[in-house]
Design a protein around this motif. Structure first.
Motif, short mmCIF file in Angstrom:
data_model
loop_
_atom_site.label_atom_id
_atom_site.label_comp_id
_atom_site.label_asym_id
_atom_site.label_seq_id
_atom_site.Cartn_x
_atom_site.Cartn_y
_atom_site.Cartn_z
N HIS A 170 41.90 7.82 75.21
CA HIS A 170 42.02 6.51 74.55
C HIS A 170 41.07 6.47 73.36
O HIS A 170 39.91 6.89 73.46
N PRO A 171 41.51 5.95 72.20
CA PRO A 171 40.66 6.04 70.99
C PRO A 171 39.45 5.12 70.98
O PRO A 171 38.63 5.24 70.07
N ASP A 172 39.30 4.22 71.95
CA ASP A 172 38.13 3.34 71.91
C ASP A 172 36.88 3.98 72.48
O ASP A 172 35.84 3.33 72.59
N GLY A 174 36.44 5.09 75.59
CA GLY A 174 36.23 4.80 77.00
C GLY A 174 36.60 5.97 77.89
O GLY A 174 36.60 7.14 77.47
N TYR A 223 47.81 8.21 71.24
CA TYR A 223 47.49 6.81 71.00
C TYR A 223 47.41 6.56 69.49
O TYR A 223 46.96 7.42 68.73
N ARG A 226 44.67 2.96 65.01
CA ARG A 226 44.36 1.59 64.62
C ARG A 226 44.96 0.55 65.56
O ARG A 226 44.62 -0.63 65.44
N PRO A 228 45.12 0.71 69.42
CA PRO A 228 44.91 1.49 70.64
C PRO A 228 45.82 1.11 71.80
O PRO A 228 45.94 1.87 72.75
N HIS A 229 46.44 -0.07 71.73
CA HIS A 229 47.32 -0.48 72.82
C HIS A 229 48.72 0.12 72.68
O HIS A 229 49.55 -0.07 73.59
#
Length: 562
Positions: A170-172, A174, A223, A226, A228-229
């Motif tokens: 995941h790009p955030d 986490g 993913y 810009r 991420p969802h």
């Protein structure tokens, strides 16, 4: 006063004298033996019976969280003072010091301590404390302990087990990741369920979500950086789709079949754009297609992976190279790289006006398909390729040969990746389930660390952006989340300068070799004075005799000079 009590009893009431005599046994009952059971009876002689007097113990090892300890000291420069003395006031401390020095006990204490102090002072005078001894000896390097440990395992319970085709974090930043699973036969028909899973590596007991397209296996996932969802995926049928995990497991949109790839869509990557929702895909059909998630009814661009020899020569789908790996760097938005099934690496440039300009570079990399292709995050001219039984590091300035490569391994390499934080570290997974860590600044002939993660083959690897975690996918559907030690995750202050010098030195060496080989090939093409080539004028036996005579003459000349 005496207390007495008298009683009387007749002699006949005392009881009779017992008389004992011998008497035979009395038979109470007799049971005849069962002849059928008697025939089955076997006398065991001797009888061995094992006993254990000591208690039994069992041993079990667990992988616990490593605790880090540090030793620190304090410089106590000020002694203890009474409460009524203000330490910050120099006059108060001086006044109290003069009061103590006038005390008789203070004089006796100083006189008692002076012999011991004098002894240690004389010991210090025997060695010059300010002189550097053994300065000519080389300083020993600090001992570094490299280690990796499995922190979690995401197990896929589908039967039959499906191989992990691709992994994306995941790009955030986490602990969530998405993984695609496939199990297909030689005719590319799914033999198991086709859904893919989203995991949280901190609680791998159950997946967060299962995503799938109706009857279509997912080959690769990514993913949106810009958004991420949003999740884009390449499918076995050649189509591409977009999922929103918040809306459920069904795809939000799929491209129409008539504009999809002719074969399966094997790889997919997002590109740098203003909207952040554009990506490109490729597969064995030899075509790269660019898409926009907002409108999958048409492709934004298309390029056939067929290298032409002149700007006017048209491209042909029949001679196109099937893609097995893709590479894209956001800081170079117009350029990309494609690893082919034939072992070639082809560099692309979208700014080119013709097909000749759009595919300007070609590298003969491996003997088989290129399974992984990735640029070094700190040195964009250098990239890593994994195929057959070796991993190679290339430079864009040297197209005929790699500048660094690993020795051929006994078990073939299946995937590889650079560390995003330690620029000299690359991680490779092998078909025997081993994870190898190669640090180019420490050694290049063998890895600095090898870890057996599982008995089954490892097929994919993806590094976390923090550089401390790596996710490795296996053939049985297990994802091993591995944590690396501090010295494998962090870079030193001189590493970038040393790695720059090493890449430049190896690139220069390869350029010199390339120019020398071009000169030799040119000399072989030039005809001799008689019309025949210089190579055909001399036979191999004559060449060997001439070289032997030249070598002997050189040895005699060197011996004469001694």
């Amino acid at each position: 006063m005496d207390i007495n009590y008298q009683y009387s009893k007749k002699r006949g009431d005392f009881g009779r004298q017992p008389l004992f005599c011998e008497q035979g046994p009395q038979l109470c009952d007799s049971i005849a033996p069962d002849l059928a059971e008697r025939r089955r009876y076997i006398l065991r002689n001797p009888v061995h019976q094992f006993t254990q007097n000591t208690p039994s113990f069992s041993q079990h090892t667990i992988n616990t969280i490593r605790a880090e300890y540090t030793n620190s000291g304090a410089n106590h420069a000020e002694g203890g003072w009474p409460k009524d003395v203000n330490v910050t006031d120099p006059e108060a401390t001086q006044r109290y010091r003069r009061k103590i020095e006038k005390d008789d006990n203070y004089i006796h204490c100083v006189m008692a301590l002076s012999p011991g102090m004098e002894h240690y002072v004389l010991q210090n005078n025997a060695i010059d404390m300010y002189r550097s001894y053994y300065a000519e000896m080389a300083e020993a390097p600090p001992l570094e302990r490299s280690s990796v440990r499995i922190v979690n395992i995401c197990r896929e319970t589908t039967h039959p087990p499906r191989r992990v085709r691709a992994i994306c974090w995941h790009p955030d930043g986490g602990h969530q990741l998405a993984a695609s699973y496939t199990y297909i036969d030689w005719d590319r028909r799914p033999l198991a369920p086709v859904h893919s899973l989203l995991w949280d590596t901190t609680s791998p007991q159950e997946p967060l979500l299962s995503v799938a397209a109706a009857g279509d296996a997912i080959m690769d996932m990514a993913y949106a950086p810009r958004a991420p969802h949003m999740l884009a995926a390449a499918l076995l049928s050649g189509r591409v789709g977009v999922w929103d995990p918040r809306a459920g497991s069904a795809p939000v949109v799929l491209c129409p079949p008539h504009i999809a790839h002719r074969d399966m869509a094997r790889r997919l990557l997002f590109i740098h754009s203003k909207s952040g929702q554009e990506f490109f895909s490729s597969g064995p059909d030899g075509v790269c297609k660019w898409w926009d998630m907002r409108n999958l009814n048409e492709v934004t661009d298309e390029l056939i992976i067929d290298m032409v020899k002149s700007p006017t020569e048209p491209q042909n789908m029949a001679t196109a190279f099937g893609a097995s790996a893709l590479e894209y760097e956001a800081t170079i938005p117009s350029r990309f790289m494609v690893g082919t099934e034939n072992g070639l690496i082809i560099g692309g440039n979208r700014k080119g006006k013709t097909a000749y300009e759009k595919l300007p570079a070609r590298f003969d990399a491996h003997l088989g398909p290129v399974w992984s292709l990735e640029r070094n995050p700190g040195f964009l001219k250098n990239f890593l390729s994994v195929g057959d039984w070796t991993a190679r590091v290339w430079s864009e300035d040297c197209r005929e040969s790699a500048i660094l490569w690993t020795p051929p391994a006994r078990h073939r390499y299946t995937a590889g990746a650079w560390s995003p934080t330690r620029l000299s570290l690359m991680l490779l997974v092998q078909f025997n389930g081993v994870l190898t860590c190669w640090d180019l600044l420490r050694r290049q002939q063998r890895p600095v660390l090898s870890a057996q993660l599982c008995p089954e083959p490892l097929l994919s690897i993806r590094m976390h952006e923090t550089g401390t975690l790596a996710a490795c996918g296996s053939q049985l559907g297990n994802i091993y989340v591995v944590e690396m030690s501090h010295n494998l995750a962090q870079t030193d202050k001189n590493d970038k300068a040393l790695l720059t010098a090493m890449f430049e030195r190896e690139s220069k060496r390869e350029r010199i070799l390339e120019s020398r080989l071009r000169e030799l090939r040119l000399k072989q093409r030039q005809p001799a004075a008689g019309g025949a080539s210089a190579l055909a004028l001399t036979t191999p036996a004559a060449d060997l005799a001439a070289v032997t005579a030249q070598y002997a003459q050189t040895v005699r000349r060197e011996l004469a000079n001694l």
